[in-house]
Write an enzyme that holds these catalytic residues in place. Structure first.
Site, PDB file in Angstrom:
ATOM      1  N   TYR A 236       2.710   2.695  -1.791  1.00  0.00           N
ATOM      2  CA  TYR A 236       3.760   3.170  -2.696  1.00  0.00           C
ATOM      3  C   TYR A 236       4.761   4.096  -2.022  1.00  0.00           C
ATOM      4  O   TYR A 236       5.710   4.544  -2.669  1.00  0.00           O
ATOM      5  CB  TYR A 236       3.167   3.859  -3.925  1.00  0.00           C
ATOM      6  CG  TYR A 236       2.103   4.903  -3.642  1.00  0.00           C
ATOM      7  CD1 TYR A 236       2.440   6.171  -3.201  1.00  0.00           C
ATOM      8  CD2 TYR A 236       0.764   4.600  -3.831  1.00  0.00           C
ATOM      9  CE1 TYR A 236       1.459   7.119  -2.946  1.00  0.00           C
ATOM     10  CE2 TYR A 236      -0.221   5.534  -3.590  1.00  0.00           C
ATOM     11  CZ  TYR A 236       0.130   6.797  -3.142  1.00  0.00           C
ATOM     12  OH  TYR A 236      -0.846   7.735  -2.880  1.00  0.00           O
ATOM     13  N   LYS A 237       4.589   4.370  -0.747  1.00  0.00           N
ATOM     14  CA  LYS A 237       5.556   5.213  -0.024  1.00  0.00           C
ATOM     15  C   LYS A 237       6.605   4.327   0.635  1.00  0.00           C
ATOM     16  O   LYS A 237       7.465   3.759  -0.047  1.00  0.00           O
ATOM     17  CB  LYS A 237       4.828   6.096   0.979  1.00  0.00           C
ATOM     18  CG  LYS A 237       3.792   7.042   0.362  1.00  0.00           C
ATOM     19  CD  LYS A 237       3.160   7.927   1.422  1.00  0.00           C
ATOM     20  CE  LYS A 237       1.958   8.695   0.906  1.00  0.00           C
ATOM     21  NZ  LYS A 237       2.300   9.671  -0.141  1.00  0.00           N
TER      22      LYS A 237
END
Length: 416
Positions: A236-237
Site C-alpha cells: 500500500y506504499k
C-alpha cells in the site's frame, strides 16, 4: 513570505524544476493517478489511487461477486490470485516467477518467515545446527517487526540479539539462526546494504529475512541476484495497492520445499479441498498461504499494479534520487538557516526514497503544511518525513513543498 536563500535563489530553483520536469521519462505516469492540486508526499505511508482501480473494483463487486458469486473462485481466477498477483509483484523486487505470494499482512508474513527460517536452519542437520538459538533483529526496525520477532523467539526457544544493521556482521556466529533486517529505515530513509549483509549472513551459515516495506516499488531490490532467502513487504506504499492491501512473501525457490510454516492453513495444503485431517504442505510458493484470500483488497491491488506496465525500475530509482536531491537543494534555498536538519543520507547508495528533516515542533509544523496542501507526515519526537513516489511526483512538486516549508518556518520564527 521568506525569500529564497543559499546558493540558488527562487528563480533558479523554479527554472531548474521546469527543466527537470521537461526531461522526466516517467512524466506521463502522473496522469494515471487520482491527485488534487496539492503536493502529496506521504506515498511512503499510503500510495495514491490509480485512476482505473475504481472501475475494476466496481466490476469485482457487481459482476464477479454480485452475478457470478461462488463461480468467481474459478471463472474469475479468485483462487489463484495470490500467486498470480505475486508474479506481478516479483519483477518489481527482482524475483523470478513462482517465488512470491500475496496474502495476509506484513506482520503475519514476518512471523511466518522468521519461524520457518529457524526451523529450516535447524532441520539442515550438521554440526551445531541444533545450537542455533539467536535471532538477530534490526534495532532500528519498525516496532511491529520487533514485536513479532520477540514472539517468534519465544516460540522457537531463541533469544533476540538487537543490532544496528551496520554492526550485524560482527555479531554473527555459530548460534545465529536468522537475521531480520529492514532494507530502508522507516524514519531516516537510510538504505541498508542488502547484498553485503546477505552475503555476511550466509557466510555465518544463517538465513536472512528482509523487510522491503519502504523499498518495494521505489528502487531495484534484486532478491534473486543477491541470493536473499526470504523477504516480506507491504503493497500500500510505493506499490499503491490501497489501504490495508495484502502484503507479499518471497521464498527463494531452493527453500520452498523446506519452508515449514508456523501457520499451516488449509489454503497452503497440497490438496486444500481434500479436507484431510492431516496437514501436507504444497510443494511450491502456495505453502506461504494460510486462509481464504481477501479478494476485494487483493483484486484492487491487482488493478493498481497495471501502472507498472512498461516501467523500468532503473528509471524509477534515477528519478527518486533526482527528486530527493532536488528537494534537499530547494530546502537549502528556501528554509531559514538552522531551522531544520536533514538526517537522510547524502550518499545515493545509502538513501531510500524519502527525506526526513529534524525540526523543533515538527508535529505543529506538519499540521500547518497539510493545511496549505503539502502532505507529509510527522514521526515523534521531531521528524518531518517526506516520501517521494517517482511515478506521480514532479520536480515542481518538490520545489513547491520546500517553498511552503520555508515560508511556514519563517512565519513561525517571526510569530506572524
Amino acid at each position: 513570505m521568506s525569500e529564497a536563500r543559499g546558493p540558488a535563489g527562487r528563480a533558479d530553483v523554479e527554472a531548474k524544476a521546469k527543466e527537470l520536469d521537461a526531461g522526466d521519462q516517467l512524466a506521463a505516469k502522473r496522469a494515471e493517478f487520482v491527485l488534487d492540486d496539492g503536493v502529496y508526499l506521504d506515498g511512503n505511508s499510503l500510495g495514491a489511487l490509480p485512476v482505473h482501480v475504481e472501475a475494476r473494483v466496481v466490476d469485482v463487486i457487481s459482476r464477479q461477486w454480485g452475478s457470478l458469486r461462488i463461480r468467481s473462485w474459478a471463472e474469475s481466477g479468485w483462487w489463484t490470485a495470490p500467486e498470480r498477483i505475486g508474479d506481478r509483484v516479483a519483477p518489481l523486487i527482482g524475483a523470478a516467477p513462482g517465488q512470491v505470494v500475496v496474502s495476509d499482512s506484513t506482520s503475519v508474513n514476518v512471523f511466518k518467515a522468521l519461524v520457518a527460517a529457524v526451523r529450516m536452519i535447524r532441520d539442515e542437520g550438521g554440526a551445531g545446527a541444533a545450537a542455533r538459538d539467536e535471532i538477530v533483529v534490526d534495532a532500528t526496525t519498525f516496532p511491529t517487526d520487533g514485536y513479532i520477532a520477540e514472539s517468534a523467539a519465544r516460540l522457537t526457544n531463541c533469544r533476540i540479539v538487537p543490532a544496528d544493521p551496520a554492526d550485524v556482521p560482527g555479531l554473527l556466529g555459530p548460534r545465529t539462526a536468522v537475521v531480520l533486517l529492514n532494507h530502508a529505515d522507516y524514519r531516516a530513509g537510510r538504505l541498508h546494504d542488502l547484498p553485503g549483509l546477505t552475503a555476511a549472513v550466509h557466510a555465518a551459515g544463517a538465513l536472512v529475512v528482509w523487510d522491503l516495506c519502504h523499498t518495494a516499488g521505489a528502487l531495484p531490490v534484486g532478491l534473486d541476484e543477491h541470493g536473499v532467502d526470504l523477504a516480506v513487504g507491504c503493497t500500500y506504499k510505493y506499490l499503491n495497492g490501497g489501504p490495508g492491501s495484502p502484503a507479499f512473501l518471497y521464498v527463494r525457490r531452493g527453500l520452498q520445499d523446506r519452508f515449514d510454516t508456523p501457520l499451516p492453513g488449509w489454503n497452503s495444503h497440497v490438496e486444500p479441498f481434500g479436507m484431510r485431517p492431516g496437514y501436507e504442505p504444497a510443494a511450491d510458493i502456495t505453502r506461504g498461504r494460510v486462509g481464504t484470500p481477501d479478494i476485494l483488497s487483493l483484486l484492487a491491488l491487482d488493478a493498481a499494479l497495471d501502472v507498472w506496465e512498461g516501467v523500468s525500475m532503473t528509471a524509477v530509482r534515477a528519478k527518486s534520487l533526482a527528486l530527493t536531491d532536488f528537494f534537499l537543494e530547494c530546502v537549502e534555498a528556501y528554509v531559514p538557516a538552522g531551522h531544520v536538519e536533514s538526517i537522510t543520507p547524502v550518499a545515493h547508495a545509502e538513501r531510500g526514497s524519502q527525506v526526513a528533516l529534524r525540526c523543533p515542533d515538527a508535529e505543529g509544523v506538519m499540521k500547518r503544511l497539510v493545511q496549505q496542501g503539502v502532505v507529509g507526515d510527522f514521526r515523534p519526537p521531531d521528524l518531518l518525513r517526506f516520501g517521494f513516489t517517482p511515478l506521480y511526483l514532479t520536480f515542481a512538486d518538490a520545489e513547491r513543498a520546500a517553498r511552503v516549508l520555508g515560508r511556514t518556518l519563517a512565519e513561525a520564527s517571526t510569530g506572524s
